[in-house]
Design a protein around this motif. Structure first.
Motif, PDB file in Angstrom:
ATOM      1  N   ASP A 253      35.261 -27.484 -76.463  1.00  0.00           N
ATOM      2  CA  ASP A 253      34.527 -26.216 -76.544  1.00  0.00           C
ATOM      3  C   ASP A 253      33.449 -26.147 -75.463  1.00  0.00           C
ATOM      4  N   ASN A 254      32.644 -25.087 -75.505  1.00  0.00           N
ATOM      5  CA  ASN A 254      31.629 -24.872 -74.475  1.00  0.00           C
ATOM      6  C   ASN A 254      30.553 -25.950 -74.467  1.00  0.00           C
ATOM      7  N   VAL A 457      27.629 -22.613 -68.690  1.00  0.00           N
ATOM      8  CA  VAL A 457      28.121 -22.200 -70.011  1.00  0.00           C
ATOM      9  C   VAL A 457      27.423 -20.921 -70.469  1.00  0.00           C
ATOM     10  N   THR A 460      28.946 -18.152 -68.634  1.00  0.00           N
ATOM     11  CA  THR A 460      30.310 -17.964 -69.148  1.00  0.00           C
ATOM     12  C   THR A 460      30.312 -17.089 -70.386  1.00  0.00           C
ATOM     13  N   ARG A 461      29.388 -17.335 -71.299  1.00  0.00           N
ATOM     14  CA  ARG A 461      29.321 -16.547 -72.545  1.00  0.00           C
ATOM     15  C   ARG A 461      29.052 -15.074 -72.238  1.00  0.00           C
ATOM     16  N   GLU A 462      28.145 -14.811 -71.296  1.00  0.00           N
ATOM     17  CA  GLU A 462      27.834 -13.426 -70.957  1.00  0.00           C
ATOM     18  C   GLU A 462      29.037 -12.734 -70.317  1.00  0.00           C
ATOM     19  N   GLU A 464      32.192 -13.500 -70.806  1.00  0.00           N
ATOM     20  CA  GLU A 464      33.208 -13.309 -71.845  1.00  0.00           C
ATOM     21  C   GLU A 464      32.941 -12.031 -72.631  1.00  0.00           C
TER      22      GLU A 464
END
Length: 566
Positions: A253-254, A457, A460-462, A464
């Motif tokens: 996972d992240n 990370v 990456t979340r933003e 996504e």
């Protein structure tokens, strides 16, 4: 016929209706009819471009020498004609046609000579039409113990073209522009310069061996720019290593990804492993394995979280997959590989670490080739079961292995290019991949970030969330540029024939660019959809680039607007 005499045709009263027609008529006195394509099936195929906002040009022109390019740009300057120049026209996902319909696209495919290969110093002198496929074939046929580094794009892509646009590969020679050295360049006024050389008549010297020359560094002006046309260059080649190991890391996972990235960074900073590698999310891996039409995914909807989890289980794909290689003498590779595996294991960031030596990689390759001859479904299920137990992966993934071995040995393959067909409504071709011909929509978004796991990370979340907002599958492969910077490469796969989807793809691209700039992250490459925003936070840099453009191309004939430079 001299240029003065050619121009006189117009002065003597030629009844052409437009400057464009005059330009073509004059061009035909220097080019034959096979070098200018204005219509027909060949034109239609060349005009297909997988990016939003690409335009069909007036014609495609194929010069066959530096002298013809000089004539071409002089005529273009006389008649204020715009030229978009590409080495082979395979810049898929950025732009490989034109940004305006009143332009001409110039393709250098026919300038494809491999002029010289120096085995001792490991470099070649080539023209821009030389492809990865052609250079590799030449090296193999002549038994040179040298490799190129291939970018994972089409094998028919240009070695020089990819390097000038600062493309990257997977070996320790992965920074392609860093290994391009000693140029011949035609400027917009038709004059020619040679970089890094003190005396053109004194032999090759070190022009292709030392990048910086003397005084201001000139070669960088012709990378990602519209300042001139590179017609020849030296490319450094990688000495074929005695051994190598390929690492494949399963990352859950992240949180684990951030920890693994920091570990790999320290391995690079300490010199244990080379400064190149990848971290691919599950969607990126799945696009290599299957297509949406085969998995019951609705054509106009992104993969749901439940669907993604089901596909990860079906193909035994982890949340993230890391990869890198170590090349060199056997004893060195063996020692570095042991140390890297030990440190990665101690970091507790990987659920599985697979290490493939050259010998083991080629053994597995032979087994896969044998498996491909098996017709029995029961046997294939048993083999898949065994592979999941031994390697922690699936038969579908292992079937990619031969292509990935080739790529890590510097050979161009279509294995990775196939990802563009994930949303294709038909079965993707087994070979002869051509995303333009098949009307695929592809946009690359490629910001550069500091190599800090937590920062990558968080970004990456933003990103996504943005992909979810605009209803696209979230594809990301974070490429390691060096021990201090990485690029979370994202691809937007869309239906190029659907205007609504094209608009959403462009909106997503713009949103990622704005997010990147708000955090101080510039993109390392950009397509036509991003050029107007590249300098939105640094207008003084745009102003400086415009001064150079005005000095080198006052008529504005070479790709006006490319990389935001008019």
């Amino acid at each position: 016929m001299s240029l003065a005499n050619v121009t006189k045709l117009d002065n003597d009263g030629d009844e052409m209706s437009t400057k464009t027609d005059i330009f073509i008529e004059l061009l035909m006195t220097h080019f034959n009819e096979t070098q200018i394509i204005r219509s027909g099936d060949d034109y239609d195929l060349l005009a297909k471009d997988p990016v939003v906002n690409a335009r069909r040009p007036q014609a495609f022109i194929y010069p066959e020498s530096s002298e013809q390019i000089q004539t071409l740009v002089r005529l273009a300057a006389d008649y204020k004609v715009k030229l978009w120049v590409y080495s082979t026209g395979k810049n898929w996902g950025y732009l490989n046609t034109s940004a305006s319909e009143d332009s001409f696209v110039v393709l250098l495919n026919r300038m494809n000579k491999i002029i010289h290969v120096d085995q001792e110093l490991a470099y070649a002198i080539i023209e821009p039409g030389v492809t990865y496929e052609a250079l590799n074939r030449f090296l193999e046929e002549n038994n040179y113990p040298l490799w190129t580094d291939s970018p994972g794009g089409p094998p028919t892509g240009s070695v020089i073209g990819n390097a000038l646009d600062r493309g990257v590969g997977v070996t320790k020679y992965g920074d392609h522009f860093a290994h391009l050295c000693g140029y011949e360049v035609v400027l917009a006024d038709g004059s020619m310069i040679h970089t890094g050389i003190a005396n053109k008549e004194a032999g090759k010297g070190a022009a292709h061996l030392y990048k910086w020359g003397v005084g201001p560094y000139i070669e960088g002006l012709f990378s990602q720019s519209n300042y001139g046309v590179v017609t020849k260059a030296g490319i450094w080649l990688m000495r074929k290593p005695q051994d190598y190991t390929l690492f494949s890391l399963n990352i859950q996972d992240n949180a684990a990804l951030a920890k693994c990235m920091d570990t790999v960074r320290e391995l690079m900073l300490s010199g244990v492993i080379h400064e190149t590698g990848r971290f691919s999310n599950s969607v990126a891996i799945l696009t290599l394995l299957t297509q949406a039409i085969d998995e019951g995914i609705e054509p106009k909807k992104a993969i749901s979280r439940d669907q993604l989890e089901a596909l990860k289980h079906k193909y035994s794909v982890p949340g993230w997959t890391g990869s890198f290689g170590i090349y060199g003498h056997s004893s060195m590779v063996k020692t570095a590989s042991r140390l890297a595996k030990k440190i990665l294991k101690a970091s507790d960031s990987c659920t599985r670490i697979n290490v493939f030596t050259k010998k083991r990689a080629h053994f597995i390759r032979k087994q896969i080739e044998a498996v491909e001859t098996i017709q029995s479904g029961l046997w294939l299920k048993l083999i898949d079961f065994a592979i999941r137990k031994i390697l922690g992966t699936s038969l579908a993934l292992v079937r990619l292995f031969p292509g990935l071995i080739d790529l890590h040995e510097g050979k161009p393959v279509e294995t990775v290019v196939r990802r563009g067909y994930f949303r294709y409504r038909k079965k993707r071709p087994v070979k002869d991949i051509h995303v333009g011909r098949d009307d695929l929509g592809i946009l690359w978004s490629v910001p550069v970030l500091p190599f800090r796991g937590s920062e990558v990370v968080a970004f990456t979340r933003e990103c996504e969330l943005l992909f979810e907002k605009f209803n696209f599958d979230f594809y990301m492969t974070t490429m390691i540029f060096n021990a201090r910077s990485v690029c979370p490469l994202m691809v937007i796969l869309y239906d190029r024939l659907d205007e609504t989807e094209c608009a959403r793809a462009e909106q997503l691209y713009s949103a990622i660019l704005d997010l990147s700039h708000s955090k101080g992250y510039q993109h390392f490459r950009a397509g036509v959809n991003g050029w107007q925003k590249l300098y939105q936070c640094c207008p003084e840099l745009k102003e400086f680039n415009q001064k150079l453009k005005a000095a080198l191309d006052p008529a504005g004939i070479l790709a006006p607007g490319r990389y935001g430079i008019d």
